[in-house]
Design an enzyme around this catalytic site. Structure first.
Site, short mmCIF file in Angstrom:
data_model
loop_
_atom_site.label_atom_id
_atom_site.label_comp_id
_atom_site.label_asym_id
_atom_site.label_seq_id
_atom_site.Cartn_x
_atom_site.Cartn_y
_atom_site.Cartn_z
N HIS A 120 -7.58 -5.77 -0.08
CA HIS A 120 -6.36 -5.01 0.17
C HIS A 120 -5.65 -5.58 1.40
CE1 HIS A 120 -4.05 -1.32 -0.28
NE2 HIS A 120 -4.17 -1.08 1.02
N LYS A 128 4.19 2.05 -2.41
CA LYS A 128 4.59 3.24 -3.17
C LYS A 128 6.04 3.55 -2.77
CE LYS A 128 0.00 5.23 -1.93
NZ LYS A 128 -1.01 4.62 -2.73
N TRP A 143 -10.01 0.30 -5.19
CA TRP A 143 -9.47 1.63 -4.84
C TRP A 143 -8.06 1.80 -5.41
CZ3 TRP A 143 -10.97 6.20 -3.54
CH2 TRP A 143 -10.21 7.06 -2.74
N SER A 163 0.82 -1.20 0.00
CA SER A 163 0.00 0.00 0.00
C SER A 163 0.87 1.27 0.00
CB SER A 163 -0.94 -0.06 1.20
OG SER A 163 -2.07 0.70 0.93
#
Ligand code: GTR
Length: 416
Positions: free
Chosen positions: A395, A258, A345, A254
């Site tokens: 997720h 990044k 998302w 998540s």
């Protein structure tokens, strides 16, 4: 430079789009054509012209530049055991200490190494709620750093507690990693920079100029600050005889996915990179505006990116790059992008396409990327030097994810 933002740029858009037919038309920037429209035909041109200009763009307009150098002042092994986890592993907890401008910062790396390997390859990744959450091992210290509240983990006054020991065991699969001959090194990310819109704490102030209160428009947000920490962990590994510094695989989930991607792009010492469900500002193409968008992320998390990134709020079409080029910056080193079916998302298709569109750069190095634009079926990984899977579920980081990462690392780093 001063940049003005209208409130519409922050707030105008509300409902995330989850409808593929409403994805705007856009052109995917060609990683093999320079900003001055020069065709990039070989590795030399990529490394001399295109890679530097892309790296420069992402540095000044997306994640922000780290305004100086700061080396480890000292480190201290605050705890260690040769007989951890019922004799399976060696464990070390190492504080890295930094000071500058009258500020001091330290962060702790928890390291587990397989007993039967002399110089171990390691997975390095940040955790969200403290090193003691990744395992039930009672010897892991509880960080005193600021933490995001999470009452179900017993975190109510931004302080970690015993209650959350081992709560993230399933996300790390420590025994599986050790059994495969890899070590695991993890750091609580808020020790490097607390995850909140406040630039008076964490690592930032150590590199401020006189009187500076927050980073300039092109300077580091929190993601770049966290990558700084990963690079310092790498500096430490270069000094630790028990770790194979040439086989450090940087991993993140998540927002920390990044971070892993940007760390891999900026620090070529990382041997491989894994982005788990990294979404917007990570692996997902921004121009698709599917799920989370640039405006949404900059509004919810104004401290993650550099302030220049806000120029692209609801204005993704004017971005001269997209996130596939972030992945291309990692070439020729192996990179794994993973999605989850229910994690809309994060835009699984946008994550896949990034891996796909980064592949021509890998091909320049004669490495295999993602060969087809067709997304693979759920739970059917494609594992080349660029790898991708979409698994069932939400997720998260699961056992299935780790099984894939280990298989792939065995193949890419050990030709197994
Ligand atoms: C979400 C954010 C995502 C992702 C996620 C996480 O709220 O919108 O971009 O980073 O947090 O890090 O868990």
């Amino acid at each position: 430079m001063s940049v003005q933002f209208s409130s519409a740029q922050f707030g105008g858009e509300f409902k995330p789009n989850y409808d593929e037919s409403k994805v705007p038309e856009f052109e995917v920037p060609n990683p093999l054509k320079s900003f001055r429209k020069r065709k990039i035909k070989n590795v030399r041109q990529w490394e001399k012209i295109r890679r530097p200009e892309l790296l420069d763009f992402f540095t000044h307009n997306v994640y922000g530049k780290i305004p100086g150098e700061l080396k480890i002042e000292s480190w201290e092994v605050v705890e260690q055991s040769n007989n951890a986890l019922n004799g399976k592993a060696r464990r070390k907890q190492v504080d890295l200490i930094f000071s500058k401008n009258g500020h001091r910062l330290f962060f702790n790396i928890l390291i587990y190494l397989p007993k039967n390997v002399e110089k171990a390859p390691v997975f390095l990744g940040y955790n969200f709620y403290g090193n003691h959450t990744v395992t039930n091992d009672v010897h892991v210290r509880i960080s005193e750093a600021w933490a995001r509240n999470n009452p179900s983990f017993g975190i109510i006054h931004n302080q970690l507690t015993e209650q959350s020991r081992g709560v993230r065991e399933n996300r790390w699969q420590l025994e599986k990693i050790l059994d495969a001959g890899y070590g695991l090194a993890t750091i609580f990310y808020c020790e490097v920079d607390p995850d909140k819109d406040d630039f008076s704490n964490g690592i930032h102030p150590l590199l401020y100029t006189d009187g500076q209160q927050r980073p300039a428009y092109n300077e580091w947000g929190a993601i770049a600050a966290w990558t700084w920490g990963l690079s310092r962990a790498m500096d430490y590994f270069e000094q630790d005889d028990e770790v194979d510094e040439n086989k450090v695989i940087v991993f993140g989930h998540s927002r920390l996915g990044k971070t892993a991607l940007w760390a891999g792009a900026t620090d070529q010492r990382f041997a491989a990179v894994i982005s788990n469900n990294s979404g917007c500002g990570g692996a997902a193409l921004s121009k698709r505006r599917f799920g989370e968008t640039v405006a949404r992320i900059n509004r919810s998390f104004p401290h993650w990116f550099c302030r220049n990134f806000m120029i692209f709020n609801q204005n993704e079409e004017s971005l001269p790059v997209d996130q596939h080029e972030l992945i291309a910056l990692i070439a020729p080193r192996p990179v794994y992008v993973a999605s989850a079916k229910e994690d809309l998302w994060a835009d699984p298709r946008g994550e896949f396409l990034s891996a796909y569109y980064a592949s021509p750069v890998y091909n320049l190095y004669e490495k295999e990327g993602i060969p087809s634009k067709e997304m693979p079926d759920v739970n059917q990984p494609v594992q080349n030097t660029v790898a991708y899977h979409i698994r069932t579920g939400k997720h998260d980081v699961t056992e299935f994810d780790w099984e894939q990462y280990i298989l792939w690392a065995d193949k890419e780093l050990f030709n197994k």
